[in-house]
Scaffold this motif. Structure first.
Motif, PDB file in Angstrom:
ATOM      1  N   ASP A   3       0.843  -1.185   0.000  1.00  0.00           N
ATOM      2  CA  ASP A   3       0.000   0.000   0.000  1.00  0.00           C
ATOM      3  C   ASP A   3       0.886   1.246   0.000  1.00  0.00           C
ATOM      4  O   ASP A   3       2.059   1.181   0.362  1.00  0.00           O
ATOM      5  CB  ASP A   3      -0.889   0.019   1.245  1.00  0.00           C
ATOM      6  N   LEU A   4       0.293   2.358  -0.394  1.00  0.00           N
ATOM      7  CA  LEU A   4       0.990   3.643  -0.356  1.00  0.00           C
ATOM      8  C   LEU A   4       0.281   4.527   0.654  1.00  0.00           C
ATOM      9  O   LEU A   4      -0.917   4.795   0.522  1.00  0.00           O
ATOM     10  CB  LEU A   4       0.984   4.309  -1.734  1.00  0.00           C
ATOM     11  N   THR A   5       1.023   4.962   1.669  1.00  0.00           N
ATOM     12  CA  THR A   5       0.471   5.847   2.687  1.00  0.00           C
ATOM     13  C   THR A   5       1.389   7.058   2.831  1.00  0.00           C
ATOM     14  O   THR A   5       2.596   6.902   3.019  1.00  0.00           O
ATOM     15  CB  THR A   5       0.366   5.121   4.049  1.00  0.00           C
ATOM     16  N   ILE A   6       0.806   8.232   2.719  1.00  0.00           N
ATOM     17  CA  ILE A   6       1.538   9.487   2.915  1.00  0.00           C
ATOM     18  C   ILE A   6       0.739  10.304   3.922  1.00  0.00           C
ATOM     19  O   ILE A   6      -0.466  10.532   3.726  1.00  0.00           O
ATOM     20  CB  ILE A   6       1.704  10.265   1.598  1.00  0.00           C
ATOM     21  N   ARG A   7       1.406  10.702   4.987  1.00  0.00           N
ATOM     22  CA  ARG A   7       0.746  11.470   6.036  1.00  0.00           C
ATOM     23  C   ARG A   7       0.421  12.880   5.554  1.00  0.00           C
ATOM     24  O   ARG A   7       1.230  13.536   4.899  1.00  0.00           O
ATOM     25  CB  ARG A   7       1.650  11.528   7.269  1.00  0.00           C
ATOM     26  N   GLN A   8      -0.746  13.344   5.912  1.00  0.00           N
ATOM     27  CA  GLN A   8      -1.200  14.682   5.548  1.00  0.00           C
ATOM     28  C   GLN A   8      -0.408  15.732   6.317  1.00  0.00           C
ATOM     29  O   GLN A   8      -0.090  15.560   7.488  1.00  0.00           O
ATOM     30  CB  GLN A   8      -2.687  14.798   5.890  1.00  0.00           C
ATOM     31  N   THR A   9      -0.070  16.836   5.631  1.00  0.00           N
ATOM     32  CA  THR A   9       0.564  17.987   6.277  1.00  0.00           C
ATOM     33  C   THR A   9      -0.274  19.226   5.941  1.00  0.00           C
ATOM     34  O   THR A   9      -1.290  19.124   5.242  1.00  0.00           O
ATOM     35  CB  THR A   9       2.012  18.201   5.788  1.00  0.00           C
ATOM     36  N   ILE A  10       0.191  20.355   6.364  1.00  0.00           N
ATOM     37  CA  ILE A  10      -0.520  21.607   6.054  1.00  0.00           C
ATOM     38  C   ILE A  10      -0.527  21.858   4.549  1.00  0.00           C
ATOM     39  O   ILE A  10      -1.506  22.355   3.996  1.00  0.00           O
ATOM     40  CB  ILE A  10       0.124  22.793   6.800  1.00  0.00           C
ATOM     41  N   ARG A  11       0.558  21.478   3.860  1.00  0.00           N
ATOM     42  CA  ARG A  11       0.694  21.775   2.426  1.00  0.00           C
ATOM     43  C   ARG A  11       0.400  20.580   1.516  1.00  0.00           C
ATOM     44  O   ARG A  11       0.218  20.749   0.320  1.00  0.00           O
ATOM     45  CB  ARG A  11       2.099  22.285   2.129  1.00  0.00           C
ATOM     46  N   THR A  12       0.402  19.382   2.070  1.00  0.00           N
ATOM     47  CA  THR A  12       0.227  18.192   1.219  1.00  0.00           C
ATOM     48  C   THR A  12      -0.897  17.294   1.741  1.00  0.00           C
ATOM     49  O   THR A  12      -1.095  17.154   2.947  1.00  0.00           O
ATOM     50  CB  THR A  12       1.522  17.369   1.117  1.00  0.00           C
ATOM     51  N   ALA A  13      -1.594  16.710   0.818  1.00  0.00           N
ATOM     52  CA  ALA A  13      -2.723  15.836   1.134  1.00  0.00           C
ATOM     53  C   ALA A  13      -2.254  14.529   1.747  1.00  0.00           C
ATOM     54  O   ALA A  13      -1.138  14.076   1.501  1.00  0.00           O
ATOM     55  CB  ALA A  13      -3.521  15.561  -0.138  1.00  0.00           C
ATOM     56  N   GLY A  14      -3.143  13.927   2.494  1.00  0.00           N
ATOM     57  CA  GLY A  14      -2.910  12.575   2.969  1.00  0.00           C
ATOM     58  C   GLY A  14      -3.306  11.600   1.869  1.00  0.00           C
ATOM     59  O   GLY A  14      -4.287  11.815   1.148  1.00  0.00           O
ATOM     60  N   VAL A  15      -2.527  10.554   1.721  1.00  0.00           N
ATOM     61  CA  VAL A  15      -2.775   9.571   0.668  1.00  0.00           C
ATOM     62  C   VAL A  15      -2.865   8.195   1.300  1.00  0.00           C
ATOM     63  O   VAL A  15      -2.016   7.823   2.117  1.00  0.00           O
ATOM     64  CB  VAL A  15      -1.631   9.582  -0.381  1.00  0.00           C
ATOM     65  N   GLN A  16      -3.897   7.454   0.922  1.00  0.00           N
ATOM     66  CA  GLN A  16      -4.019   6.063   1.345  1.00  0.00           C
ATOM     67  C   GLN A  16      -4.471   5.264   0.133  1.00  0.00           C
ATOM     68  O   GLN A  16      -5.643   5.290  -0.241  1.00  0.00           O
ATOM     69  CB  GLN A  16      -5.021   5.908   2.495  1.00  0.00           C
ATOM     70  N   PHE A  17      -3.523   4.601  -0.517  1.00  0.00           N
ATOM     71  CA  PHE A  17      -3.807   3.746  -1.654  1.00  0.00           C
ATOM     72  C   PHE A  17      -3.654   2.309  -1.184  1.00  0.00           C
ATOM     73  O   PHE A  17      -2.559   1.884  -0.830  1.00  0.00           O
ATOM     74  CB  PHE A  17      -2.834   4.014  -2.807  1.00  0.00           C
ATOM     75  N   SER A  18      -4.748   1.570  -1.177  1.00  0.00           N
ATOM     76  CA  SER A  18      -4.737   0.189  -0.704  1.00  0.00           C
ATOM     77  C   SER A  18      -4.887  -0.771  -1.883  1.00  0.00           C
ATOM     78  O   SER A  18      -5.926  -0.794  -2.550  1.00  0.00           O
ATOM     79  CB  SER A  18      -5.879  -0.034   0.288  1.00  0.00           C
ATOM     80  N   ALA A  19      -3.861  -1.557  -2.114  1.00  0.00           N
ATOM     81  CA  ALA A  19      -3.900  -2.524  -3.213  1.00  0.00           C
ATOM     82  C   ALA A  19      -4.901  -3.634  -2.919  1.00  0.00           C
ATOM     83  O   ALA A  19      -5.634  -4.064  -3.807  1.00  0.00           O
ATOM     84  CB  ALA A  19      -2.510  -3.114  -3.442  1.00  0.00           C
ATOM     85  N   GLY A  20      -4.945  -4.096  -1.686  1.00  0.00           N
ATOM     86  CA  GLY A  20      -5.816  -5.215  -1.328  1.00  0.00           C
ATOM     87  C   GLY A  20      -7.292  -4.915  -1.490  1.00  0.00           C
ATOM     88  O   GLY A  20      -8.052  -5.744  -1.981  1.00  0.00           O
ATOM     89  N   SER A  21      -7.713  -3.708  -1.098  1.00  0.00           N
ATOM     90  CA  SER A  21      -9.130  -3.355  -1.197  1.00  0.00           C
ATOM     91  C   SER A  21      -9.443  -2.560  -2.467  1.00  0.00           C
ATOM     92  O   SER A  21     -10.607  -2.266  -2.727  1.00  0.00           O
ATOM     93  CB  SER A  21      -9.560  -2.542   0.027  1.00  0.00           C
ATOM     94  N   ALA A  22      -8.422  -2.197  -3.236  1.00  0.00           N
ATOM     95  CA  ALA A  22      -8.580  -1.394  -4.457  1.00  0.00           C
ATOM     96  C   ALA A  22      -9.298  -0.086  -4.147  1.00  0.00           C
ATOM     97  O   ALA A  22     -10.144   0.389  -4.897  1.00  0.00           O
ATOM     98  CB  ALA A  22      -9.303  -2.180  -5.547  1.00  0.00           C
ATOM     99  N   TYR A  23      -8.930   0.497  -3.006  1.00  0.00           N
ATOM    100  CA  TYR A  23      -9.505   1.768  -2.558  1.00  0.00           C
ATOM    101  C   TYR A  23      -8.383   2.783  -2.479  1.00  0.00           C
ATOM    102  O   TYR A  23      -7.420   2.603  -1.721  1.00  0.00           O
ATOM    103  CB  TYR A  23     -10.181   1.591  -1.194  1.00  0.00           C
ATOM    104  N   LEU A  24      -8.499   3.848  -3.260  1.00  0.00           N
ATOM    105  CA  LEU A  24      -7.478   4.881  -3.333  1.00  0.00           C
ATOM    106  C   LEU A  24      -8.087   6.183  -2.829  1.00  0.00           C
ATOM    107  O   LEU A  24      -9.157   6.579  -3.296  1.00  0.00           O
ATOM    108  CB  LEU A  24      -7.002   5.065  -4.776  1.00  0.00           C
ATOM    109  N   SER A  25      -7.431   6.826  -1.880  1.00  0.00           N
ATOM    110  CA  SER A  25      -7.984   8.016  -1.264  1.00  0.00           C
ATOM    111  C   SER A  25      -6.931   9.108  -1.139  1.00  0.00           C
ATOM    112  O   SER A  25      -5.792   8.851  -0.748  1.00  0.00           O
ATOM    113  CB  SER A  25      -8.522   7.656   0.133  1.00  0.00           C
ATOM    114  N   ILE A  26      -7.344  10.335  -1.493  1.00  0.00           N
ATOM    115  CA  ILE A  26      -6.521  11.530  -1.301  1.00  0.00           C
ATOM    116  C   ILE A  26      -7.385  12.531  -0.554  1.00  0.00           C
ATOM    117  O   ILE A  26      -8.529  12.783  -0.962  1.00  0.00           O
ATOM    118  CB  ILE A  26      -6.053  12.123  -2.643  1.00  0.00           C
ATOM    119  N   GLN A  27      -6.829  13.112   0.522  1.00  0.00           N
ATOM    120  CA  GLN A  27      -7.647  13.987   1.358  1.00  0.00           C
ATOM    121  C   GLN A  27      -6.825  15.122   1.949  1.00  0.00           C
ATOM    122  O   GLN A  27      -5.688  14.915   2.375  1.00  0.00           O
ATOM    123  CB  GLN A  27      -8.246  13.154   2.495  1.00  0.00           C
TER     124      GLN A  27
END
Length: 124
Positions: A3-27
């Motif tokens: 999976d790809l996980t990037i923690r959200q900061t003030i300037r950058t979105a949080g990312v949670q891309f899950s290969a197993g569930s095929a659920y990709l989220s940017i927030q």
């Protein structure tokens, strides 16, 4: 595939891309100083994911603020997913209740990529 996980900061979105569930989220906010540098891992992950995933995919975008460079990258990612998954793709565009500007931006992007989004007004 990891999976790809990037923690959200003030300037950058949080990312949670899950290969197993095929659920990709940017927030969150997306106004990175180096948008190409921030988004390159997302593009790379999506490329690999398209080669290994055969299940339906959900891509959820819940942005509170973003710049033009972010739109360019989101559109590129969406086009890759649309090309690969077509009707097996659901793009959810979430926005804060009453934020017509973000909703309208989503509608514009939906028209640009020629793909219907599911719009989700979220109470915060």
């Amino acid at each position: 595939m990891q999976d790809l996980t990037i923690r959200q900061t003030i300037r950058t979105a949080g990312v949670q891309f899950s290969a197993g569930s095929a659920y990709l989220s940017i927030q969150g906010n997306s106004i990175p100083e180096n948008s190409d540098g921030f988004f390159q891992p997302l593009h790379d992950w999506v490329e690999e994911f398209r080669n290994v995933n055969s299940q339906p995919v959900t891509f959820r975008i819940f942005m509170t603020y973003f710049n033009t460079a972010t739109i360019r990258h989101l559109i590129a990612i969406m086009k890759k997913l649309i090309q690969t998954y077509g009707s097996n793709l659901k793009i959810e565009w979430a926005y804060e209740k009453g934020d017509e500007e973000i909703r309208d931006r989503g509608q514009d992007i939906s028209e640009v990529v020629k793909f219907p989004f599911v719009f989700d007004e979220v109470a915060v």
